[in-house]
Motif scaffolding. Structure first.
Motif, short mmCIF file in Angstrom:
data_model
loop_
_atom_site.label_atom_id
_atom_site.label_comp_id
_atom_site.label_asym_id
_atom_site.label_seq_id
_atom_site.Cartn_x
_atom_site.Cartn_y
_atom_site.Cartn_z
N GLY A 80 -0.80 -2.44 -3.99
CA GLY A 80 -0.24 -1.30 -4.71
C GLY A 80 -1.31 -0.39 -5.30
O GLY A 80 -1.24 0.82 -5.16
N ILE A 81 -2.31 -0.98 -5.96
CA ILE A 81 -3.35 -0.16 -6.57
C ILE A 81 -4.25 0.46 -5.51
O ILE A 81 -4.79 1.55 -5.70
CB ILE A 81 -4.17 -0.99 -7.59
N THR A 82 -4.39 -0.22 -4.35
CA THR A 82 -5.15 0.38 -3.24
C THR A 82 -4.43 1.62 -2.71
O THR A 82 -5.06 2.66 -2.48
CB THR A 82 -5.32 -0.65 -2.11
N GLY A 83 -3.13 1.52 -2.53
CA GLY A 83 -2.36 2.68 -2.09
C GLY A 83 -2.41 3.81 -3.10
O GLY A 83 -2.45 4.99 -2.73
N TYR A 84 -2.42 3.45 -4.37
CA TYR A 84 -2.52 4.45 -5.44
C TYR A 84 -3.83 5.23 -5.32
O TYR A 84 -3.83 6.46 -5.42
CB TYR A 84 -2.44 3.73 -6.78
N ARG A 85 -4.94 4.52 -5.09
CA ARG A 85 -6.23 5.20 -4.95
C ARG A 85 -6.26 6.07 -3.69
O ARG A 85 -6.80 7.17 -3.70
CB ARG A 85 -7.34 4.17 -4.90
N ILE A 86 -5.67 5.58 -2.61
CA ILE A 86 -5.63 6.38 -1.38
C ILE A 86 -4.86 7.67 -1.61
O ILE A 86 -5.27 8.75 -1.15
CB ILE A 86 -4.99 5.56 -0.24
N ALA A 87 -3.74 7.58 -2.34
CA ALA A 87 -2.94 8.78 -2.63
C ALA A 87 -3.76 9.80 -3.42
O ALA A 87 -3.65 11.00 -3.18
CB ALA A 87 -1.68 8.39 -3.39
N LEU A 88 -4.56 9.34 -4.36
CA LEU A 88 -5.39 10.27 -5.13
C LEU A 88 -6.44 10.92 -4.26
O LEU A 88 -6.77 12.10 -4.43
CB LEU A 88 -6.06 9.52 -6.29
N TRP A 89 -6.98 10.20 -3.28
CA TRP A 89 -8.01 10.75 -2.40
C TRP A 89 -7.44 11.81 -1.45
O TRP A 89 -8.11 12.80 -1.17
CB TRP A 89 -8.65 9.63 -1.60
N VAL A 127 0.83 -1.21 0.00
CA VAL A 127 0.00 0.00 0.00
C VAL A 127 0.86 1.26 0.00
O VAL A 127 0.62 2.19 -0.79
CB VAL A 127 -0.98 -0.01 1.19
N PRO A 128 1.90 1.36 0.86
CA PRO A 128 2.76 2.55 0.79
C PRO A 128 3.42 2.72 -0.57
O PRO A 128 3.60 3.85 -1.04
CB PRO A 128 3.79 2.31 1.90
N PHE A 129 3.81 1.63 -1.20
CA PHE A 129 4.44 1.70 -2.51
C PHE A 129 3.50 2.36 -3.52
O PHE A 129 3.90 3.24 -4.29
CB PHE A 129 4.84 0.30 -2.98
N GLY A 130 2.25 1.94 -3.52
CA GLY A 130 1.26 2.54 -4.41
C GLY A 130 1.01 4.00 -4.09
O GLY A 130 0.79 4.81 -5.00
N MET A 131 1.08 4.35 -2.81
CA MET A 131 0.88 5.75 -2.43
C MET A 131 2.02 6.62 -2.95
O MET A 131 1.79 7.74 -3.42
CB MET A 131 0.77 5.86 -0.90
#
Length: 376
Positions: free
Chosen positions: A182-191, A123-127
Motif C-alpha cells: 500500500g505505501i509503495t503504491g502511495y509513493r508511486i502515485a506521488l511520482w 499497490v493499486p490500493f495505495g495508488m
C-alpha cells in the motif's frame, strides 16, 4: 502458480458488470450532490477502484472449499511470527553462500512468490489513496493495514461463518507485506501524479450554468420521488379518500415544489429544481406541467388499470380507450427518443407549461445555475 491467479481474475471481470450496475445509482447521486455534475475522469477512476477491489477479493478468497461443511484443518491456523516468510524462503531455497548463482533459486521459490504477490496486491490500493483521495502517508499505512486485516479476518472466520471451519491461515506476514504494498503504491502515485490530471483541479473550469439537466438525472429524481408519492397515495386510498390520486399528485408535485422553490425530495437530492423560462417558480406553470404529465400522459394509463373505473365503461368504448392510450404512449415514446438523440431535454409538457429543470447550487456564486430554459 501464476495460472492459479487467472481464474479469480476472470471471475472478477465477469462479475464487474453486476457490481457496476449496483454501484452506479449511489455513485450518480453522490456525484450530483457533491459536485453538481458527472466528471468522466472521476468516474473512470472510481470504476477502476471498484474493479480492483473485486480482483483483490477474488484473489484472496478463491479457491473456496467445495462444501460449506468443510473439514477441520489440521495444524496451527494462525502464523503470529513477524517476517517468518524470510526464514521460510532461505530454508526452502537451499541458498549457498559459496554459490552466488544459487540466489537465483529464490526467484522461483513459492514462499518468495507469495510474498511478492502480497506486496503487489495492495499497490493499486495505495495508488488510489495517493492519487485520487489525496490521503497522508500515515492514513495510507493505516488503511492498507486495515484492508489486509479485513482479508485475514474474513479468511480465518470462514467468511464470517459461511463455512464451518477456516480454510486459510491468519498470517501476520500478510499484514506486513500488504501494508508495504500500500505505501509503495502511495509513493508511486506521488511520482506519477504530475503526468495525470490533478483531481483537486477537475472542477475548477467547470461552468455549471452551461450544464444541461440530463434525462439520467431527472430519472434518478423521479425514482426517488416515486416511493414517497406511492406511499402517500396508498395511505389516502386506504382511508377511501375520494380523488386520492389527484390529491397526492397535487400536494407532492405542485404544492410542495411551489413552497420549496421548485424542489421535491428527489430533485433536492440531485440538486435540480423546476422553474419557468425566466427563472421564477410560478404556480400556474407547475399546475399545467403536472396536469399534462400526471393528468394526461401518466394519468390515463393509471386509470385504465383501475377496476372501479373500468367497470363503468362499456365494451366498445373500452377498446377505443385502450387504442387511444396506446397511440398516445407510442407518440410520446417517439417524441422522447427524438429529444434524447437531439440532446434537447425539453419535453412536450414542458413546452406547453413553459417550465424546465435547472441545476441548483448552494454557494452564492452558483445560487441558481443551469442552462436557462430553452423552450422552443
Amino acid at each position: 502458480m501464476f495460472q492459479s491467479y487467472l481464474s479469480p481474475i476472470s471471475y472478477a471481470f465477469m462479475s464487474f458488470p453486476v457490481a457496476a450496475l449496483l454501484f452506479t445509482l449511489p455513485f450518480l447521486v453522490v456525484q450530483y450532490r457533491r459536485y453538481g455534475y458527472i466528471n468522466k475522469i472521476r468516474a473512470l477512476v472510481l470504476y477502476l477502484l471498484l474493479l480492483y477491489l473485486l480482483n483483490a477479493f477474488y484473489l484472496i478468497m478463491l479457491p473456496m472449499p467445495s462444501s460449506r461443511h468443510n473439514a477441520m484443518p489440521t495444524g496451527n491456523m494462525i502464523q503470529h511470527i513477524p517476517l517468518q516468510f524470510i526464514q521460510d524462503i532461505v530454508r526452502n531455497s537451499n541458498v549457498s553462500a559459496d554459490e552466488p548463482l544459487s540466489y537465483l533459486r529464490i526467484l522461483r521459490q513459492p514462499d518468495f512468490l507469495q510474498a511478492v504477490f502480497n506486496v503487489f496486491l495492495t499497490v493499486p490500493f495505495g495508488m488510489f489513496l495517493g492519487y485520487y483521495f489525496r490521503t497522508r502517508w500515515v492514513v495510507c499505512i493505516l488503511l492498507s493495514f486495515t484492508l489486509s486485516l479485513l482479508f485475514e479476518i474474513t479468511q480465518i472466520t470462514g467468511i464470517y461463518g459461511f463455512f464451518d471451519h477456516p480454510y486459510r491461515i491468519f498470517d501476520v506476514d500478510d499484514l506486513l507485506t500488504n501494508t508495504l504494498g500500500g505505501i509503495t503504491g502511495y509513493r508511486i502515485a506521488l511520482w506519477i501524479s504530475a503526468l495525470l490530471p490533478r483531481i483537486e483541479q477537475l472542477d475548477t473550469r467547470v461552468d455549471l450554468s452551461a450544464k444541461r439537466v440530463t434525462y439520467t438525472r431527472r430519472g434518478i429524481a423521479a425514482g426517488l420521488d416515486a416511493p414517497i408519492w406511492i406511499m402517500l397515495f396508498l395511505l389516502l386510498h386506504s382511508f377511501q379518500a375520494p380523488g386520492a390520486y389527484w390529491i397526492t399528485t397535487g400536494v407532492y408535485f405542485v404544492v410542495l415544489p411551489f413552497c420549496t422553490g421548485g424542489r421535491t425530495f428527489g430533485k433536492w437530492v440531485v440538486r435540480i429544481r423546476i422553474s419557468s423560462e425566466d427563472g421564477h417558480n410560478r404556480l400556474w406553470g407547475l399546475i399545467l406541467r403536472y396536469l399534462l404529465l400526471y393528468g394526461i400522459i401518466i394519468g390515463v394509463n393509471v386509470y385504465l388499470l383501475t377496476p372501479s373505473w373500468l367497470s363503468s365503461i362499456s365494451g366498445p368504448w373500452m377498446g377505443i380507450m385502450y387504442g387511444g392510450v396506446m397511440i398516445m404512449n407510442f407518440i410520446f415514446f417517439i417524441h422522447l427518443v427524438i429529444r434524447i438523440f437531439k440532446r434537447n431535454p425539453v419535453l412536450v409538457y414542458e413546452q406547453l407549461s413553459r417550465t424546465c429543470n435547472r441545476i441548483t447550487w448552494p454557494d452564492q456564486q452558483h445560487a441558481d445555475t443551469g442552462k436557462t430554459c430553452e423552450i422552443p
